[in-house]
Enzyme design. Sequence first.
Site, PDB file in Angstrom:
ATOM      1  N   SER A  51       0.934  -1.049   0.021  1.00 45.34           N
ATOM      2  CA  SER A  51       0.067   0.033   0.040  1.00 45.34           C
ATOM      3  C   SER A  51       0.804   1.237  -0.136  1.00 45.34           C
ATOM      4  O   SER A  51       1.962   1.264   0.608  1.00 45.34           O
ATOM      5  CB  SER A  51      -0.802   0.068   1.338  1.00 45.34           C
ATOM      6  OG  SER A  51      -1.452   1.263   1.425  1.00 45.34           O
TER       7      SER A  51
ATOM      8  N   TYR B  54      -1.689  -1.284  10.939  1.00 42.53           N
ATOM      9  CA  TYR B  54      -1.925  -1.683   9.434  1.00 42.53           C
ATOM     10  C   TYR B  54      -1.014  -1.381   8.532  1.00 42.53           C
ATOM     11  O   TYR B  54      -0.200  -2.621   7.897  1.00 42.53           O
ATOM     12  CB  TYR B  54      -3.439  -0.902   8.959  1.00 42.53           C
ATOM     13  CG  TYR B  54      -3.548  -1.497   7.516  1.00 42.53           C
ATOM     14  CD1 TYR B  54      -3.871  -2.789   6.891  1.00 42.53           C
ATOM     15  CD2 TYR B  54      -3.181  -0.423   6.499  1.00 42.53           C
ATOM     16  CE1 TYR B  54      -4.032  -2.971   5.655  1.00 42.53           C
ATOM     17  CE2 TYR B  54      -3.290  -0.699   5.237  1.00 42.53           C
ATOM     18  CZ  TYR B  54      -3.627  -1.885   4.513  1.00 42.53           C
ATOM     19  OH  TYR B  54      -3.618  -2.451   3.392  1.00 42.53           O
TER      20      TYR B  54
ATOM     21  N   LYS C  61       2.078  -3.851   6.643  1.00 47.42           N
ATOM     22  CA  LYS C  61       2.666  -3.878   5.049  1.00 47.42           C
ATOM     23  C   LYS C  61       4.064  -3.705   5.257  1.00 47.42           C
ATOM     24  O   LYS C  61       4.705  -4.348   4.326  1.00 47.42           O
ATOM     25  CB  LYS C  61       1.819  -2.885   4.502  1.00 47.42           C
ATOM     26  CG  LYS C  61       0.300  -3.045   4.288  1.00 47.42           C
ATOM     27  CD  LYS C  61       0.113  -4.273   3.529  1.00 47.42           C
ATOM     28  CE  LYS C  61      -1.251  -4.503   3.186  1.00 47.42           C
ATOM     29  NZ  LYS C  61      -1.713  -6.027   2.881  1.00 47.42           N
TER      30      LYS C  61
HETATM   31  P1  NAD Z   1     -11.176  -7.149   1.106  1.00 42.81           P
HETATM   32  O1  NAD Z   1     -11.011  -7.058   2.643  1.00 42.81           O
HETATM   33  O2  NAD Z   1     -12.064  -7.043   0.391  1.00 42.81           O
HETATM   34  O3  NAD Z   1     -10.399  -8.495   0.868  1.00 42.81           O
HETATM   35  C1  NAD Z   1      -9.675  -9.276   1.470  1.00 42.81           C
HETATM   36  C2  NAD Z   1     -10.064 -10.776   1.278  1.00 42.81           C
HETATM   37  O4  NAD Z   1      -9.261 -11.580   2.240  1.00 42.81           O
HETATM   38  C3  NAD Z   1     -11.476 -10.691   2.142  1.00 42.81           C
HETATM   39  O5  NAD Z   1     -12.160 -11.442   1.202  1.00 42.81           O
HETATM   40  C4  NAD Z   1     -11.226 -11.707   3.437  1.00 42.81           C
HETATM   41  O6  NAD Z   1     -12.491 -12.449   3.806  1.00 42.81           O
HETATM   42  C5  NAD Z   1     -10.009 -12.547   3.260  1.00 42.81           C
HETATM   43  N1  NAD Z   1      -9.166 -12.851   4.194  1.00 42.81           N
HETATM   44  C6  NAD Z   1      -8.769 -12.145   5.219  1.00 42.81           C
HETATM   45  N2  NAD Z   1      -7.871 -12.786   5.975  1.00 42.81           N
HETATM   46  C7  NAD Z   1      -7.874 -13.979   5.491  1.00 42.81           C
HETATM   47  C8  NAD Z   1      -7.166 -14.979   6.012  1.00 42.81           C
HETATM   48  N3  NAD Z   1      -6.647 -15.163   7.283  1.00 42.81           N
HETATM   49  N4  NAD Z   1      -7.392 -16.377   5.143  1.00 42.81           N
HETATM   50  C9  NAD Z   1      -8.196 -16.168   4.067  1.00 42.81           C
HETATM   51  N5  NAD Z   1      -9.005 -15.281   3.830  1.00 42.81           N
HETATM   52  C10 NAD Z   1      -8.624 -13.971   4.648  1.00 42.81           C
HETATM   53  O7  NAD Z   1      -9.763  -6.010   0.845  1.00 42.81           O
HETATM   54  P2  NAD Z   1      -9.296  -5.404  -0.652  1.00 42.81           P
HETATM   55  O8  NAD Z   1      -9.674  -4.151  -0.657  1.00 42.81           O
HETATM   56  O9  NAD Z   1      -9.645  -6.222  -1.587  1.00 42.81           O
HETATM   57  O10 NAD Z   1      -7.708  -5.481  -0.333  1.00 42.81           O
HETATM   58  C11 NAD Z   1      -6.907  -6.840  -0.683  1.00 42.81           C
HETATM   59  C12 NAD Z   1      -5.619  -6.392  -0.399  1.00 42.81           C
HETATM   60  O11 NAD Z   1      -5.270  -5.224  -0.778  1.00 42.81           O
HETATM   61  C13 NAD Z   1      -5.284  -6.263   1.105  1.00 42.81           C
HETATM   62  O12 NAD Z   1      -3.988  -7.041   1.448  1.00 42.81           O
HETATM   63  C14 NAD Z   1      -5.211  -4.725   1.569  1.00 42.81           C
HETATM   64  O13 NAD Z   1      -4.340  -4.554   2.658  1.00 42.81           O
HETATM   65  C15 NAD Z   1      -4.441  -4.409   0.368  1.00 42.81           C
HETATM   66  N6  NAD Z   1      -4.628  -3.002  -0.101  1.00 42.81           N
HETATM   67  C16 NAD Z   1      -5.938  -2.549  -0.317  1.00 42.81           C
HETATM   68  C17 NAD Z   1      -6.116  -1.229  -0.497  1.00 42.81           C
HETATM   69  C18 NAD Z   1      -7.642  -0.676  -0.530  1.00 42.81           C
HETATM   70  O14 NAD Z   1      -7.846   0.435  -0.324  1.00 42.81           O
HETATM   71  N7  NAD Z   1      -8.677  -1.595  -0.597  1.00 42.81           N
HETATM   72  C19 NAD Z   1      -5.043  -0.164  -0.682  1.00 42.81           C
HETATM   73  C20 NAD Z   1      -3.884  -0.778  -0.312  1.00 42.81           C
HETATM   74  C21 NAD Z   1      -3.791  -2.242  -0.288  1.00 42.81           C
HETATM   75  C1  WQD Z   2      -9.393   9.951   1.268  1.00 41.86           C
HETATM   76  C2  WQD Z   2      -9.221  11.382   1.565  1.00 41.86           C
HETATM   77  C3  WQD Z   2      -9.650  11.820   3.810  1.00 41.86           C
HETATM   78  C4  WQD Z   2     -13.350  10.098   4.316  1.00 41.86           C
HETATM   79  C5  WQD Z   2      -6.663   4.682   2.942  1.00 41.86           C
HETATM   80  C6  WQD Z   2      -5.651   4.215   3.941  1.00 41.86           C
HETATM   81  C7  WQD Z   2      -4.555   3.591   2.760  1.00 41.86           C
HETATM   82  C8  WQD Z   2      -5.149   2.839   1.818  1.00 41.86           C
HETATM   83  C9  WQD Z   2      -6.175   3.380   0.966  1.00 41.86           C
HETATM   84  C10 WQD Z   2      -5.307   0.272   2.728  1.00 41.86           C
HETATM   85  C11 WQD Z   2      -8.687  11.839   2.754  1.00 41.86           C
HETATM   86  C12 WQD Z   2     -10.626  12.298   3.087  1.00 41.86           C
HETATM   87  C13 WQD Z   2     -12.208  10.526   3.975  1.00 41.86           C
HETATM   88  C14 WQD Z   2     -14.293  10.903   4.733  1.00 41.86           C
HETATM   89  C15 WQD Z   2     -13.074  12.725   4.112  1.00 41.86           C
HETATM   90  N1  WQD Z   2      -5.821   1.345   2.492  1.00 41.86           N
HETATM   91  N2  WQD Z   2     -11.871  11.823   3.728  1.00 41.86           N
HETATM   92  N3  WQD Z   2     -14.259  12.227   4.464  1.00 41.86           N
HETATM   93  O1  WQD Z   2      -6.660   7.558   4.044  1.00 41.86           O
HETATM   94  O2  WQD Z   2      -5.784   7.950   1.516  1.00 41.86           O
HETATM   95  O3  WQD Z   2      -6.213   5.887   2.546  1.00 41.86           O
HETATM   96  O4  WQD Z   2      -7.206   3.903   2.079  1.00 41.86           O
HETATM   97  O5  WQD Z   2      -3.928   0.057   2.294  1.00 41.86           O
HETATM   98  O6  WQD Z   2      -3.756   2.687   3.840  1.00 41.86           O
HETATM   99  O7  WQD Z   2      -5.079   4.949   4.939  1.00 41.86           O
HETATM  100  O8  WQD Z   2      -8.384   7.089   2.036  1.00 41.86           O
HETATM  101  O9  WQD Z   2     -10.613   7.153   1.298  1.00 41.86           O
HETATM  102  O10 WQD Z   2      -9.864   7.180   4.051  1.00 41.86           O
HETATM  103  O11 WQD Z   2      -9.514   9.193   2.649  1.00 41.86           O
HETATM  104  O12 WQD Z   2     -12.900  13.903   3.953  1.00 41.86           O
HETATM  105  O13 WQD Z   2     -15.552  10.685   5.316  1.00 41.86           O
HETATM  106  O14 WQD Z   2     -10.579  11.679   1.826  1.00 41.86           O
HETATM  107  O15 WQD Z   2      -9.127  12.893   4.696  1.00 41.86           O
HETATM  108  O16 WQD Z   2      -7.919  13.073   2.522  1.00 41.86           O
HETATM  109  P1  WQD Z   2      -6.794   7.094   2.548  1.00 41.86           P
HETATM  110  P2  WQD Z   2      -9.597   7.655   2.324  1.00 41.86           P
END
Ligand code: NAD
Ligand code: WQD
Length: 348
Positions: free
Chosen positions: A124, A148, A152
């Site tokens: 991330s 979190y 990562k």
């Molecule tokens: P999500 O929660 O929708 O998907 C994760 C999936 O993993 C879910 O289906 C959950 O049931 C499964 N899971 C969790 N722990 C498990 C375990 N121990 N065994 C088996 N299954 C398990 O999340 P997502 O948004 O699809 O994110 C996927 C990956 O990308 C994650 O590693 C997350 O940290 C990373 N990521 C997400 C974002 C975002 O904003 N969505 C941003 C950056 C990184």
């Molecule tokens: C985006 C912008 C908020 C909600 C997060 C995780 C990051 C990654 C992606 C997993 C910011 C503003 C938000 C609201 C708002 N996830 N905001 N009102 O914080 O950039 O990233 O998700 O890896 O690790 O930290 O995303 O969508 O929460 O916020 O004003 O109700 O929207 O302040 O500027 P963020 P976000």
Amino acid sequence: MKVLVTGGLGYIGSHTCVELLNGDHDVIVVDNLYNSTIDVKDRIEKITSKNITFYQEDVCNAKAIDKIFRENKIDAVIHFAAYKAVGESVKLPIMYYENNLLSTLNICKVMLKHGCNNLVFSSSATVYGLPKSLPIKEDFPLSTTNPYGTTKLVNEQILTDICKANENFKCIILRYFNPIGAHKSCLLGENPKGIPNNLMPYIMRVASNNLKNTNAKNEAYSKLKVFGNDYNTPDGTGVRDYIHVVDLAKGHLKAIEHFDKLKGINFYNLGTGKGYSVLDLVNTYEKVNNVNVPYEIVKRRPGDIDACYADASKAYNELGWKAEYDIEDMCRDSYLYQQKYIKDHGDV
Ligand code: NAD
Ligand code: WQD
């Protein structure tokens, strides 16, 4: 290739399964359904007219993962399974470290045992902490502000060490910026349980709440709370690099198809390279979908930074990947997915 996708029924994993199947790869999914539902499997199969092999197992369970490897000749693993809520990780650090670290250790242990040497890992942009400048490049200093994010960063370190110790092991670390949007079929998308933490799901809830008649309205979604308008950005609200989830999914396809050309550990930003403010996203969502998103400015959310967007040129130069969808596509597809969800389920 035969690809094991952990967390493959989740938001990003499900879109990636579609791209893998469309690219003629075989897909095996392991997911414990902690944050997903089994109907996502049917939806992936409906979109692609292809079948996936599914195991409902916890990736932290080494025996269960070993069995999957014994039953299938797996060429590569894409490891999505993790917990991902930043605020929750501050309250429940043990749960986050346990799930997000043990799962990776298990996967790697079993992969090495079975001679599977190709791993793609979901990281991330959060690992850049407060970036020293913009746009963010892969070699920028790393730091985190919550458990979190630390999971990562520690995962990245663990995978670096495993690659050093095992010369045939290859790992592609993909650092995602802010994924939003949904599949054009409206069968896959993101609809978080409870009150959303992230901006796009909250905008979607406020917009649909505003469309309801007075009696059905939910007070929690009467207005979007914009967290601060005194950031050092053009309009004062936070700027992020929003990326369409289908573009992100395609990045994984490019990654697994480039293992032959890579060695050891490799890091790539997956973003569009463009930054949009909170108000840009609100205004675009209103315009393309012809809806209203009432909002109020409230105080900053602790831990948020002014701006964050990627230099994604390394992924383009080395993997041949770049984002194709723009912010209007992301807003439109999110909205259409939610409207279909409401039609099918009666509410969000
Ligand atoms: P999500 O929660 O929708 O998907 C994760 C999936 O993993 C879910 O289906 C959950 O049931 C499964 N899971 C969790 N722990 C498990 C375990 N121990 N065994 C088996 N299954 C398990 O999340 P997502 O948004 O699809 O994110 C996927 C990956 O990308 C994650 O590693 C997350 O940290 C990373 N990521 C997400 C974002 C975002 O904003 N969505 C941003 C950056 C990184
Ligand atoms: C985006 C912008 C908020 C909600 C997060 C995780 C990051 C990654 C992606 C997993 C910011 C503003 C938000 C609201 C708002 N996830 N905001 N009102 O914080 O950039 O990233 O998700 O890896 O690790 O930290 O995303 O969508 O929460 O916020 O004003 O109700 O929207 O302040 O500027 P963020 P976000």
